[in-house]
Motif scaffolding. Sequence first.
Motif, PDB file in Angstrom:
ATOM      1  N   ILE A  95     -14.587   9.692  -6.436  1.00 19.47           N
ATOM      2  CA  ILE A  95     -13.350  10.170  -5.840  1.00 19.47           C
ATOM      3  C   ILE A  95     -12.284  10.397  -6.898  1.00 19.47           C
ATOM      4  O   ILE A  95     -11.107  10.449  -6.610  1.00 19.47           O
ATOM      5  CB  ILE A  95     -12.828   9.199  -4.768  1.00 19.47           C
ATOM      6  N   TRP A 144      -5.530  -1.543   8.166  1.00 15.32           N
ATOM      7  CA  TRP A 144      -4.281  -0.877   8.554  1.00 15.32           C
ATOM      8  C   TRP A 144      -4.471   0.114   9.683  1.00 15.32           C
ATOM      9  O   TRP A 144      -3.521   0.426  10.396  1.00 15.32           O
ATOM     10  CB  TRP A 144      -3.522  -0.294   7.375  1.00 15.32           C
ATOM     11  N   PHE A 160     -12.939  12.676   9.781  1.00 15.99           N
ATOM     12  CA  PHE A 160     -11.562  12.691   9.292  1.00 15.99           C
ATOM     13  C   PHE A 160     -10.799  13.865   9.875  1.00 15.99           C
ATOM     14  O   PHE A 160      -9.701  13.730  10.409  1.00 15.99           O
ATOM     15  CB  PHE A 160     -11.575  12.759   7.762  1.00 15.99           C
ATOM     16  N   ILE A 201      -8.618  -0.163   4.644  1.00 14.86           N
ATOM     17  CA  ILE A 201      -8.416   1.002   5.521  1.00 14.86           C
ATOM     18  C   ILE A 201      -8.637   0.578   6.967  1.00 14.86           C
ATOM     19  O   ILE A 201      -7.852   0.908   7.862  1.00 14.86           O
ATOM     20  CB  ILE A 201      -9.364   2.147   5.131  1.00 14.86           C
TER      21      ILE A 201
END
Lengths: 467, 618
Positions: free
Chosen positions: B70, B144, B10, B141
Amino acid sequence: MVNTIIIEVPPVLLIALPLLFAFLAPLIYMVSKKVIKYYTFSVLILNAVLSYLLFFRVMNEGVVYEQLSGFYPPVGILLAVGYLGVILAMLINTLSTINYVSFFDDDTNPLRFSMLYLLVTASSTGIVITGDLFNMFVFFEITAVGSYGLLASRDTKRSYEGAIKYIVLGSIGSSFLLLGIATIYGYLKTLNFYDIAARITDMPPTARLMSFLFLIIGIGVEAEIFPLNGWVPDAYQGTSSGVASFMVLGPSKAGIYAIARLIFTLIPIMSGYELALILGALTLLIGELAALNQEDVKRMLAYSSIGQMGLILIAFSMHSQMAFVAAIFLMINHALAKALLFLSSRSYSEGILKNPIIGASVFIGALAVIGMPPFPGFWGKWYLVVNMAHEGLWFMIIVILFAAIVEAVYYARFLWRGTGEKAMKLKKGETIAIVSFAIILVILAIFPGWLYSPAMNAASSLLGGGP
Amino acid sequence: MLMEMIALMFISALVVAAVNRYPKVAGIIALIVSFIPFFMMLSWSTYIGLDFVPDFLRLLHVEQSVNCNIGAATLSLAITPLGWFFLLLLTSLFPMVILFSISFIKKNAGGFYASMIFTMMGSIGILLSQDILSFYLFWEIMSWSILALVLRSHDKRAIMSYLAFGVMSAMLILLGIMLLYSETGTFSFSGMGVMANNKTLIAISLLVAGFAVKGALIPMHVWAPYVYSKGEEPFVAFLSGGLSKLGYFAMILFMYGVVSIPVINSWGTFRNVPVFGYILAVIGSLTVFIGTILAIMQDDLRKLLAYSSIGQLGYIAIGIGIGTPLAMTGALFQAFNHTFFKSVLFLAAGAVYYRTGKWKISELGGLGYKMPFTFLAALFAIFALAGIPITSGFAAKWLLYEAAIEKKFLFITPIMLISGVGAFLYSYKLLYGVFLGEPRYDVKEAPKSQLVAMWILVLPLVIFLIYPGWFVDLTAPVLRWYGLIPIAHTPYVIATSLASYNTLAVIFALLGGLILAFALYMSKPQKVVPHTDNYLAGEPPELYEHISMHAASRYFQPFDDVFYPIVKRGAEKCWLAILKGVKILGEGARAVYTGIVNDYSMYIAVLFLLLVGWWLLW
């Protein structure tokens, strides 16, 4: 939580300070014309900071009450800052502060504009933290009057046209609101939320229902509920992009909050939930379908905004904890993402996605509005749909999913128009505001837990009949 | 270790986006990062009984399963044999695609690499997910991130069809998993224990329809030709070669993992194959047929590859639908081969474009002399695509044919065979039109980084030709995981109920044939003649354009004339009609907002009266 220092912020400051400073603004303007924007901006920052402090206070202590002007409730006016109220107060104050940055390059009527901006911010905050029905009405009126002025502030024919439409519909809404309040006051002789909620069963069913209808129609105009939302497309299309984004993140959110309070706390009747569900579904479908063929970007965003409000209303009408959490996620998502998109719409043209920073922000905004993970809108839709699957409302699920596909089609067109070779021109202030909104969206996407636990608190408080 | 790796990816995606101004730097960072998933995949192999862990990775401990809270929910991730197999495909393809992009991507390179890394992260999440929430989350995810890459094409049809179909697929999937959830009351795959009833049948049908969008099955394939033919080649290579497999991964996961084989069988069987699977196989064979026919008609190199991709993916659906051990091995083998040969072809097309700037086959020609290594890589890939036994493409097709023949499927088998011949036709068009014939451009060989990427991707195709048994070993854990018995094999021989396939015999026969052909070829002196000679005996009239003389223009004209009316945008027309219907609804909704304030006031009055009336009646 244990070690946080809690400053006992009186909630009334959130309303009183901006009101006071709004009326001081002409004095400042007389002294120096340039400083007015910085003055307004610092007031907004102050208010945002206060709302944070209040947020931590409420999270620590639970609901914060404050009685005004020395009279005890139910006679005196009571402020009751609940979990949902303080989340929204924080949201409205923070986002309107960021949104104000986009006006720094705009020089039309800075005084009038700044005063109205402060007024609307204060009164929208007032709606979400008040504990008194009439007080809420007053704040609604201030919000509405301020919004009329803001919508007309662009000094173009279209801008006036939108504002005039809003004035007509808003006045009708206000009279309905007043009728509802009068009915309740006539039977119960009280305006305090808690008092009304406790004694609502004393009212005859007819009167209860009538007052409910009056209130929901009155507030529905502000909350953009179909078919009360005729002003929305024209007003948003006519006004400047910054005002449109402010309307989305401020007054409309306050309006939907008032409906939630109304159907849960004030007059909890079963048919109220059904009515809200039907109205919500209609609003969602009509809004999304109307946006499908719309070529004008602002008008498309306005219709899309109507659709989103419908979705939030559906979530509120589900009357369960998960659906409430969903509604809160959807509200925050919508406020952030739609404000971002509106800000980018001033000169929406080919090539907006060419600029890496603005392009990435607009892309994030579009994804968030469609409800793609990991943005808050995804969690909202997910909780809502899971909750509906749990209760077996398959028809509603299909409606929501159909609306989502329609939404995807027109946002695809929106994004496609953003690709291209032309260079994009946005003012500096607008860019800062857009990027800040995008950053907040990304932060909330990475840490959904920050929203989740306050939202859970708010949901259980609302379900228990609290603020 | 998993979470740290994901966090590293990330952060590096953000870093890569930040160094947008220096494409080479961004590319090299992305290349280094792109090996992380590959090494993770190698480390995970211990958990499924295949120990491929290199020594330097043994120190790192990659968990078998992770529960990740999360804040808003808990995601459970774990490695399963099925997930690992598809991880093998995607992670081996990914670094090569990035390597190719370093010289290929010039504009806004940082954004490209960042989106690619996000796509890979989403894919890893899908392959590891153990509950429907994390599956759906990562699926979106991934979707997109692809959209971000599709947007770079600036093509209206590609963008709109991708997003519309992507969201439609997501909504079908969401509806399907919600039905499963309401039926079983749990999110976790392992705890579901789906029972056979109408609700679950609807759920699994919706899910397979949703996954068919990513897998480009008819009639959900409409987006694929536009996106495949307009995107940048490294991205398209990854999309077609790698990401499209996720649709098939999800089909296997839900059909055979979540809804088990006995449950699927209980909805009816046809020759011991579940009717549900049979329908999927028929759709797959139609996809193969139509994809192949449309590929033959194309003159645009990218369009040809796009339709050929759709056709080849259909074979995987056939294998999954039939669902016997033989068919599943064939499907996985086809998925494996397709990953490598289709990415090599797209990359080779990219290399050709990089040097010549042309996409039309009829404007190319003779590049085999100028770009011999690109040509050879593409040649191997074409052999694999057409199923010629010099690559492992033959073994995969052979297993699928045999699986269909074993069940005596009189519709699927002939269609597969016919389409196999069709694949030869368009492969030949590609091969001859682009690489052979008269040299038309004086260009250099493709850059070294592009060649290395292509050749590394060719290697597996050759290795698994010689040792198809190794491949069956790779898939054995997957089959056992879902309660099937892996087929019997040695490294060279795959034994089935009908016959056994001995690669050594095949290779020797092929070598014999090649030597014979070479001897015949060398026995006469050869001369290279211009293209135009074929038509006009060496006397091209000046007035004709050169292009119309090209062998690849109107190459299969009679064939096109026969089939064009049948396949002319059939599915797309249906979808456009549906869209038109919705747009009419949209016009109706817009008509509500007349812009006249009197009307709006009237709406309020009508609503009030309606509500009062409703209450009076109620």
